[in-house]
Write an enzyme that holds these catalytic residues in place. Sequence first.
Site, mmCIF file in Angstrom:
data_model
loop_
_atom_site.group_PDB
_atom_site.id
_atom_site.type_symbol
_atom_site.label_atom_id
_atom_site.label_comp_id
_atom_site.label_asym_id
_atom_site.label_seq_id
_atom_site.Cartn_x
_atom_site.Cartn_y
_atom_site.Cartn_z
ATOM 1 C CG HIS A 266 28.603 15.622 3.999
ATOM 2 N ND1 HIS A 266 29.575 15.070 3.201
ATOM 3 C CD2 HIS A 266 28.945 16.937 4.172
ATOM 4 C CE1 HIS A 266 30.483 15.995 2.916
ATOM 5 N NE2 HIS A 266 30.123 17.133 3.484
ATOM 6 N N GLY A 306 28.907 26.748 1.067
ATOM 7 C CA GLY A 306 28.459 26.817 -0.321
ATOM 8 C C GLY A 306 27.566 25.661 -0.718
ATOM 9 C CE LYS A 307 29.785 20.873 2.146
ATOM 10 N NZ LYS A 307 30.199 20.090 3.321
ATOM 11 C CB ILE A 308 22.373 25.718 1.742
ATOM 12 C CG1 ILE A 308 22.147 24.247 2.135
ATOM 13 C CG2 ILE A 308 21.045 26.461 1.679
ATOM 14 C CD1 ILE A 308 21.494 24.070 3.486
#
Length: 335
Positions: A266, A306-308
């Site tokens: 994370h 929105g992390k990838i």
Amino acid sequence: MKAKDIVLKKSEEIEGLAIEGPWLDEVESLEGVISYYEKIGFQATHLGKAVKIWRKVEEKRKGGEEVRVFLGYTSNIVSSGLREIIAWLVKERKVDVIVTTAGGIEEDFIKTLKPFILGDWEVNDAELREKGINRIGNIFVPNDRYIEFEKYMVPFFERILDIERKLKRPLTASEFIYEMGRYMDEVLGKEKEKSIIYWAYKRDVPIFCPAITDGSIGDMLYFFKEERHDSKLVIDIANDIVKLNNLAITAKETASIILGGSLPKHAIINANLFRGGTDYAIYISTAVPWDGSLSGAPPSEGVSWGKIKAKADYVEIWADATLVFPILVWMVMKA
């Protein structure tokens, strides 16, 4: 409709990669066998795709393009023999940023003092406790390793205190680990040359550990501070989040390679949220998604946060990392 028409329903033509495995008379090496993985199906296909993704990242880096590689792993990865593979990757400048747990720090250091020992899964754990032997799966860690570790940590903590007094501020966890690498360079012999921390120090690769007290290091800090009630030793984790996030924000492109789940996973993908997501992602995990855990969350779930990036090149391999990570690294770096 006739039964035959139901069973033998006409199908549409589709295009794609034909499923095929290696014909062993035609391949001369394990490398040749693994080159078929993408066409084998199931998790072999995922491993084959991971090879392609990482090779693409390596080709860009060799061509002078910036792809900042983030590597995350849990402590059990360092408990195993994957530790030496990661140390080699750092030595060869194949990764730029590391995030791990406290165990990933302390066990790397401890292995420079004494090795962990291959044991068994099926043992009497109460008897092991009586003998002072700790078990990590089928890996045994006699408790004298931690006793020896404390002998090194006490003078190291004293050194950190001196540094903090001179700087008039606490060190961040990443600075603490960097100083540990410097300390290893000064006090240890040749055995340090297979250490992740040592090579991270030599190559100036930051190692982040947001939960640095959650392990034997925390135990040693407890003893140190209890025995020295006036000790001002403090580790700053707040400024590390700024540093980690900025390493993602300032990169032209990023690749996130994550072994296991938990905090390292994370921390990396959340840092990449600040830049609109990572461009490449390789997950290797046995965690499942249906309990809603972060450890089990697939890359596609990271897209929703929105992390990838939606257009990122990503894959998840559901497998024990000790089985597939050595193959992945070899195929990318040596084949």
